[in-house]
Design a protein around this motif. Structure first.
Motif, mmCIF file in Angstrom:
data_model
loop_
_atom_site.group_PDB
_atom_site.id
_atom_site.type_symbol
_atom_site.label_atom_id
_atom_site.label_comp_id
_atom_site.label_asym_id
_atom_site.label_seq_id
_atom_site.Cartn_x
_atom_site.Cartn_y
_atom_site.Cartn_z
ATOM 1 N N PHE A 38 0.825 -1.213 0.000
ATOM 2 C CA PHE A 38 0.000 0.000 0.000
ATOM 3 C C PHE A 38 0.860 1.264 0.000
ATOM 4 O O PHE A 38 0.414 2.306 -0.499
ATOM 5 C CB PHE A 38 -0.979 -0.012 1.178
ATOM 6 N N ARG A 39 2.077 1.212 0.511
ATOM 7 C CA ARG A 39 3.007 2.346 0.328
ATOM 8 C C ARG A 39 3.151 2.639 -1.158
ATOM 9 O O ARG A 39 3.066 3.791 -1.595
ATOM 10 C CB ARG A 39 4.399 2.016 0.877
ATOM 11 N N ARG A 40 3.376 1.585 -1.923
ATOM 12 C CA ARG A 40 3.585 1.739 -3.367
ATOM 13 C C ARG A 40 2.283 2.100 -4.082
ATOM 14 O O ARG A 40 2.288 2.898 -5.028
ATOM 15 C CB ARG A 40 4.172 0.437 -3.928
ATOM 16 N N LEU A 41 1.187 1.505 -3.640
ATOM 17 C CA LEU A 41 -0.091 1.795 -4.286
ATOM 18 C C LEU A 41 -0.491 3.251 -4.085
ATOM 19 O O LEU A 41 -0.902 3.934 -5.033
ATOM 20 C CB LEU A 41 -1.178 0.872 -3.734
ATOM 21 N N PHE A 42 -0.363 3.747 -2.855
ATOM 22 C CA PHE A 42 -0.726 5.146 -2.600
ATOM 23 C C PHE A 42 0.226 6.106 -3.303
ATOM 24 O O PHE A 42 -0.173 7.173 -3.763
ATOM 25 C CB PHE A 42 -0.752 5.434 -1.099
ATOM 26 N N ASP A 43 1.495 5.715 -3.404
ATOM 27 C CA ASP A 43 2.450 6.550 -4.129
ATOM 28 C C ASP A 43 2.081 6.640 -5.604
ATOM 29 O O ASP A 43 2.427 7.612 -6.280
ATOM 30 C CB ASP A 43 3.865 5.972 -3.972
ATOM 31 N N ALA A 44 1.371 5.619 -6.107
ATOM 32 C CA ALA A 44 0.942 5.627 -7.508
ATOM 33 C C ALA A 44 -0.273 6.509 -7.739
ATOM 34 O O ALA A 44 -0.624 6.782 -8.902
ATOM 35 C CB ALA A 44 0.635 4.197 -7.956
ATOM 36 N N MET A 45 -0.919 6.961 -6.662
ATOM 37 C CA MET A 45 -2.084 7.837 -6.815
ATOM 38 C C MET A 45 -1.602 9.266 -7.010
ATOM 39 O O MET A 45 -0.722 9.753 -6.283
ATOM 40 C CB MET A 45 -2.992 7.722 -5.597
ATOM 41 N N VAL A 46 -2.155 9.941 -8.000
ATOM 42 C CA VAL A 46 -1.712 11.298 -8.328
ATOM 43 C C VAL A 46 -1.850 12.221 -7.119
ATOM 44 O O VAL A 46 -0.956 13.011 -6.813
ATOM 45 C CB VAL A 46 -2.506 11.835 -9.537
ATOM 46 N N ASP A 47 -2.969 12.127 -6.432
ATOM 47 C CA ASP A 47 -3.148 12.869 -5.184
ATOM 48 C C ASP A 47 -2.958 11.887 -4.038
ATOM 49 O O ASP A 47 -3.931 11.368 -3.472
ATOM 50 C CB ASP A 47 -4.546 13.500 -5.120
ATOM 51 N N ASN A 48 -1.716 11.598 -3.722
ATOM 52 C CA ASN A 48 -1.397 10.593 -2.694
ATOM 53 C C ASN A 48 -2.142 10.913 -1.404
ATOM 54 O O ASN A 48 -1.916 11.956 -0.788
ATOM 55 C CB ASN A 48 0.117 10.577 -2.446
ATOM 56 N N PRO A 49 -3.069 10.011 -0.969
ATOM 57 C CA PRO A 49 -3.903 10.334 0.191
ATOM 58 C C PRO A 49 -3.209 10.147 1.535
ATOM 59 O O PRO A 49 -3.715 10.599 2.558
ATOM 60 C CB PRO A 49 -5.061 9.346 0.056
ATOM 61 N N VAL A 50 -2.033 9.483 1.523
ATOM 62 C CA VAL A 50 -1.362 9.154 2.785
ATOM 63 C C VAL A 50 0.126 9.444 2.650
ATOM 64 O O VAL A 50 0.772 8.948 1.724
ATOM 65 C CB VAL A 50 -1.574 7.668 3.143
ATOM 66 N N PRO A 51 0.696 10.224 3.560
ATOM 67 C CA PRO A 51 2.149 10.431 3.516
ATOM 68 C C PRO A 51 2.889 9.112 3.666
ATOM 69 O O PRO A 51 2.419 8.203 4.366
ATOM 70 C CB PRO A 51 2.403 11.339 4.726
ATOM 71 N N ASP A 52 4.016 9.001 3.005
ATOM 72 C CA ASP A 52 4.783 7.751 3.064
ATOM 73 C C ASP A 52 5.210 7.474 4.507
ATOM 74 O O ASP A 52 5.922 8.270 5.117
ATOM 75 C CB ASP A 52 6.014 7.862 2.166
ATOM 76 N N PRO A 53 4.805 6.324 5.075
ATOM 77 C CA PRO A 53 5.174 6.016 6.464
ATOM 78 C C PRO A 53 6.571 5.447 6.604
ATOM 79 O O PRO A 53 7.046 5.203 7.726
ATOM 80 C CB PRO A 53 4.123 4.980 6.847
ATOM 81 N N GLY A 54 7.255 5.209 5.480
ATOM 82 C CA GLY A 54 8.571 4.581 5.533
ATOM 83 C C GLY A 54 8.437 3.070 5.583
ATOM 84 O O GLY A 54 7.335 2.519 5.676
ATOM 85 N N PRO A 55 9.555 2.358 5.518
ATOM 86 C CA PRO A 55 9.538 0.899 5.499
ATOM 87 C C PRO A 55 8.912 0.316 6.777
ATOM 88 O O PRO A 55 8.897 0.950 7.831
ATOM 89 C CB PRO A 55 11.022 0.518 5.408
ATOM 90 N N PHE A 56 8.423 -0.881 6.646
ATOM 91 C CA PHE A 56 7.817 -1.596 7.773
ATOM 92 C C PHE A 56 8.849 -1.833 8.862
ATOM 93 O O PHE A 56 9.979 -2.230 8.591
ATOM 94 C CB PHE A 56 7.254 -2.931 7.286
ATOM 95 N N VAL A 57 8.464 -1.578 10.085
ATOM 96 C CA VAL A 57 9.320 -1.850 11.243
ATOM 97 C C VAL A 57 8.738 -3.056 11.968
ATOM 98 O O VAL A 57 7.620 -3.009 12.487
ATOM 99 C CB VAL A 57 9.394 -0.635 12.190
ATOM 100 N N GLU A 58 9.501 -4.133 11.997
ATOM 101 C CA GLU A 58 8.989 -5.379 12.563
ATOM 102 C C GLU A 58 8.945 -5.316 14.084
ATOM 103 O O GLU A 58 9.942 -5.004 14.731
ATOM 104 C CB GLU A 58 9.881 -6.544 12.120
ATOM 105 N N PRO A 59 7.773 -5.613 14.670
ATOM 106 C CA PRO A 59 7.673 -5.588 16.127
ATOM 107 C C PRO A 59 8.296 -6.838 16.734
ATOM 108 O O PRO A 59 8.544 -7.826 16.038
ATOM 109 C CB PRO A 59 6.160 -5.556 16.371
ATOM 110 N N PRO A 60 8.540 -6.815 18.032
ATOM 111 C CA PRO A 60 9.081 -8.016 18.696
ATOM 112 C C PRO A 60 8.117 -9.185 18.572
ATOM 113 O O PRO A 60 6.897 -9.001 18.451
ATOM 114 C CB PRO A 60 9.220 -7.571 20.162
ATOM 115 N N LEU A 61 8.661 -10.375 18.597
ATOM 116 C CA LEU A 61 7.850 -11.576 18.475
ATOM 117 C C LEU A 61 7.068 -11.809 19.765
ATOM 118 O O LEU A 61 7.637 -11.899 20.852
ATOM 119 C CB LEU A 61 8.754 -12.777 18.178
ATOM 120 N N ARG A 62 5.744 -11.889 19.616
ATOM 121 C CA ARG A 62 4.882 -12.127 20.782
ATOM 122 C C ARG A 62 4.057 -13.395 20.612
ATOM 123 O O ARG A 62 3.304 -13.773 21.514
ATOM 124 C CB ARG A 62 3.913 -10.948 20.971
ATOM 125 N N LEU A 63 4.173 -14.043 19.472
ATOM 126 C CA LEU A 63 3.333 -15.189 19.158
ATOM 127 C C LEU A 63 3.631 -16.354 20.097
ATOM 128 O O LEU A 63 4.784 -16.716 20.322
ATOM 129 C CB LEU A 63 3.578 -15.626 17.713
#
Length: 450
Positions: free
Chosen positions: A363-388
């Motif tokens: 969705f980072r890439r999809l929104f960037d493809a929209m001419v009026d990007n509705p969401v500022p780029d949040p940057g790459p995914f940050v993986e949370p600690p494993l809780r599973l």
């Protein structure tokens, strides 16, 4: 099974060399300066160029090709009801009936809503009203239809072992088996993601409408959308009752129609298939889980949602990421199927837990493809600690109960017989070519779009 795996491997390999089809431009009315399309019940959806609905073609293509490198076997992007983007593998996979796993739960919710619209089922009623006399104890019979819709039945959970006997498949009667599962909490007080919960709901729904569930589904839902009975396979247990928790195998082209129905607030052209009133309930957070409505995941940061997505996002979510993503504020619907594809530095447990990684990056890439990007780029995914905690996903008592053994067994129901009713042999429900993941093969009885 080896032949099925081989076919899947061949299908995937072939898909990698198939380019995206040239998009035919549909005639449509402009809305806000952009093209709008009508939903269609025939095989071909209306199409538009990316530019006609506010996308940049090159960047949209890059987003779709990215998804294709991440085990997304089929991707479809719709805006204003127009199909504007397809994944690189779609030409091979569009018509193949694929297991959407727990996205099946959301289809059950749609059907409950349609029955409610017709006055056939009461959401506030205890299931006691719909169960045969003497089936289940008082505690289980006090569970309401809405408890089942919100996953607050209180049933003990062992997600993997609950579903395993449906995959094999040896379940004698999944609804009766559900009534043998102990309640961890009083109904309506806590969210617990139970598979048996939705099998019980499918059974209750069938009792309420007074006809086989798949007969109602075909006539009231699938026929209007143009989904033929030969397109899909929806598995039943050995007593002949349709599974609610998973095992609807349906082609991506048909799965996308269900997404468009949701995207249009239950309307299909001039016909209101599902009421907006029910959908408002279904899309509203339940009292026990702000991420969950009536068998739909809702809101950013929930299930497989990226945390930066718009607040009104609604999704179905199936194992391995079989999703419909509906974003009403953007008039955007994305459908995809595949086999995981998310990346984790924490091994298998990280892949299972951190499913938001792939949607985040797509969705980072999809929104960037929209001419009026509705969401500022949040940057790459940050993986949370494993809780599973894998131990919470497994409880051997679910397996023992199938053989009439252990605390979860229901008296008189086991793998050999259930409540004095005849049972079909294992595997006899599945048509040729249908096994676990998909329906493949040249046999004319094999479901799929032909």
């Amino acid at each position: 099974m080896g032949r099925i795996r081989g076919s899947l491997a061949a299908l995937t390999a072939a898909a990698l060399v198939v380019g995206s089809a040239v998009t035919a431009v549909a005639q449509a009315d402009p809305v806000g300066g952009e093209t709008s399309c009508a939903v269609r019940s025939d095989r071909e959806p209306e199409r538009a160029t990316p530019e006609q609905v506010g996308f940049d073609s090159a960047r949209l293509d890059a987003a779709l090709r990215f998804a294709g490198t991440r085990n997304r076997l089929n991707v479809q992007v719709f805006r204003h009801n127009c199909l504007v983007g397809e994944g690189p593998n779609n030409a091979v996979t569009d018509n193949v009936a694929w297991n959407i796993w727990s996205s099946t739960k959301s289809v059950v919710s749609i059907l409950v809503g349609m029955a409610w619209d017709r006055g056939l089922i009461d959401l506030d009623a205890p299931i006691d009203r719909y169960l045969p006399t003497g089936l289940g104890d008082a505690a289980h019979r006090s569970i309401t239809v809405e408890n089942l819709l919100t996953e607050t039945s209180g049933m003990k959970v062992g997600v993997l072992t609950e579903g395993l006997t449906g995959v094999i498949p040896i379940d004698p009667n999944s609804a009766v088996q559900a009534l043998g599962v102990p309640l961890d909490t009083p109904p309506g007080t806590a969210f617990s993601y139970s598979q048996r919960n939705v099998d019980l709901l499918a059974y209750v729904l069938e009792s309420a409408i007074g006809e086989p569930l798949q007969q109602f589904t075909q006539r009231e839902l699938f026929d209007p959308l143009g989904i033929a009975r030969t397109d899909y396979y929806w598995a039943r247990d050995r007593a002949g009752h349709t599974y609610g928790y998973a095992h609807l195998m349906i082609p991506p082209d048909d799965f996308a129609k269900l997404g468009l129905l949701l995207s249009n607030d239950g309307r299909w052209g001039a016909r209101q298939i599902l009421s907006e009133e029910y959908l408002r309930k279904a899309r509203s957070p339940s009292a026990t889980n702000s991420c969950y409505g009536y068998l739909f995941w809702i809101g950013p940061g929930c299930a497989e949602f990226a945390a930066f997505l718009p607040r009104d996002i609604v999704s179905t979510a199936g194992l391995g990421m079989q999703n419909l993503f509906v974003i009403p504020s953007l008039d955007l619907m994305v459908m995809w199927t595949g086999v995981f594809g998310n990346i984790s530095s924490q091994g298998i447990s990280g892949v299972v837990q951190n499913t938001a990684e792939l949607p985040h990056e797509f969705f980072r890439r999809l929104f960037d493809a929209m001419v009026d990007n509705p969401v500022p780029d949040p940057g790459p995914f940050v993986e949370p600690p494993l809780r599973l905690d894998p131990g919470r996903l497994v409880d051997s008592n679910f397996l023992l109960a199938v053989f009439g053994v252990g605390p979860f067994s229901y008296p008189g129901c086991d793998v050999f017989a259930c409540l004095n009713s005849p049972l079909a042999a294992p595997f006899t429900d599945a048509p040729p070519g249908c096994a676990i993941l998909a329906c493949l093969g040249p046999d004319p009885r094999t479901p799929g779009i032909r």
